[in-house]
Scaffold this active site. Structure first.
Site, short mmCIF file in Angstrom:
data_model
loop_
_atom_site.label_atom_id
_atom_site.label_comp_id
_atom_site.label_asym_id
_atom_site.label_seq_id
_atom_site.Cartn_x
_atom_site.Cartn_y
_atom_site.Cartn_z
N GLY A 159 -4.50 -1.73 -8.29
CA GLY A 159 -5.35 -2.83 -8.59
C GLY A 159 -6.80 -2.72 -7.69
O GLY A 159 -7.63 -3.39 -8.22
N ASP A 172 -6.33 -6.44 -4.35
CA ASP A 172 -6.79 -7.20 -5.42
C ASP A 172 -6.60 -8.60 -5.38
O ASP A 172 -7.58 -9.32 -5.46
CB ASP A 172 -6.44 -6.49 -6.84
CG ASP A 172 -5.01 -6.44 -7.11
OD1 ASP A 172 -4.17 -6.75 -6.18
OD2 ASP A 172 -4.59 -5.93 -8.18
N ASP A 177 -1.25 -13.56 -4.70
CA ASP A 177 -0.55 -14.51 -5.53
C ASP A 177 0.42 -15.42 -4.51
O ASP A 177 0.08 -16.38 -3.86
CB ASP A 177 0.05 -13.76 -6.55
CG ASP A 177 0.37 -14.63 -7.83
OD1 ASP A 177 0.18 -15.77 -7.76
OD2 ASP A 177 1.19 -14.17 -8.48
N PHE A 190 -3.82 -15.97 -15.34
CA PHE A 190 -3.41 -14.38 -15.17
C PHE A 190 -4.81 -13.69 -15.64
O PHE A 190 -5.48 -13.77 -16.68
CB PHE A 190 -2.32 -13.97 -16.36
CG PHE A 190 -1.99 -12.59 -15.96
CD1 PHE A 190 -0.68 -12.28 -15.15
CD2 PHE A 190 -2.56 -11.59 -16.46
CE1 PHE A 190 -0.43 -11.42 -14.94
CE2 PHE A 190 -2.09 -10.23 -16.27
CZ PHE A 190 -0.93 -9.93 -15.33
N VAL A 191 -5.11 -12.68 -14.67
CA VAL A 191 -6.60 -12.41 -14.69
C VAL A 191 -6.39 -10.62 -14.88
O VAL A 191 -5.61 -10.03 -14.28
CB VAL A 191 -7.38 -12.60 -13.69
CG1 VAL A 191 -7.85 -14.18 -13.57
CG2 VAL A 191 -6.84 -12.12 -12.18
N ASP A 250 -4.85 -4.97 -14.06
CA ASP A 250 -4.27 -4.92 -15.48
C ASP A 250 -3.46 -5.79 -16.04
O ASP A 250 -2.88 -6.84 -15.23
CB ASP A 250 -3.62 -3.50 -15.37
CG ASP A 250 -1.84 -3.87 -14.65
OD1 ASP A 250 -2.13 -4.24 -13.40
OD2 ASP A 250 -0.87 -3.55 -15.21
#
Ligand code: IMP
Ligand code: MG
Length: 179
Positions: free
Chosen positions: A48, A104, A107, A156-157, A163
């Site tokens: 990522g 990246d 969360d 959700f990006v 991805d």
């Protein structure tokens, strides 16, 4: 709204222009933080972070080496767990080295928490974290990331290296997936 696939849509959350501007700011801050460092090792978590790292390191005017590692969480693929497995390790010995870990997204924080523990066990001279996106509302484990690109809501990006089912990493912007 851009239609990328018949199954879902992607709405722009952070434009290419905003990403560029923020990376330039981060570059300035990181350069000045490490100005007296003889050599910085940037450690990227694959996959990522690959585009973020490519852009970020081009802002640096300090001596820098770059290495990558790939880690994976055990268990349910949709949820991070406390067990992080190294799939591909660094090629570089980080003992006594100044390390900047680049990720990246933070969360729940479990992935970075485990990777930080693992790298600290190798006795680097210093270890700081730079993360492009921060989903602060989802945190389960506190993470001390010195640099954060953007705080984002619980969406959700995808894009800019990130991805959804391995697709959309190539998008030049960050988008949110709408199913
Ligand atoms: P954590 O262990 O819960 O902090 O998870 C961090 C990892 O989950 C990131 O490195 C991403 O690979 C993945 N992840 C979290 N949120 C998203 C998202 O919105 N899109 C794609 N991947 C995500
Ligand atoms: Mg990841």
């Amino acid at each position: 709204m851009n239609t990328i696939s018949p199954q879902y849509k992607i709405d722009t959350l952070i434009s290419e222009k905003k990403i560029k501007a923020r990376i330039s700011e981060l570059g300035t801050e990181i350069n000045s933080f490490y100005k007296d460092t003889s050599k910085l090792l940037v450690v990227g978590l694959l996959r990522g972070s690959f585009i973020f790292i490519a852009d970020l390191v081009r802002e640096f005017q300090i001596p820098v080496e770059i290495d990558f590692m790939t880690v994976s969480s055990y268990g349910n693929a949709m949820q991070s767990s406390n067990n992080v497995r190294i799939l591909t390790d660094l090629n570089t010995d980080i003992k006594n080295v100044d390390v900047l870990l680049v990720e990246d997204i933070i969360d729940t924080g479990h992935t970075l928490n485990q990777v930080i523990k693992l790298l600290k066990n190798r006795n680097p001279n210093s270890l700081e974290v730079c993360c492009l996106l921060n989903k602060y509302s989802r945190r389960e484990t506190p993470i001390n990331s010195k640099w954060i690109g953007f705080d984002i809501p619980d969406e959700f990006v995808v894009g800019y290296g990130i991805d959804f089912a391995q697709d959309n990493r190539h998008l030049p912007y960050i988008g949110k997936v709408i199913i």
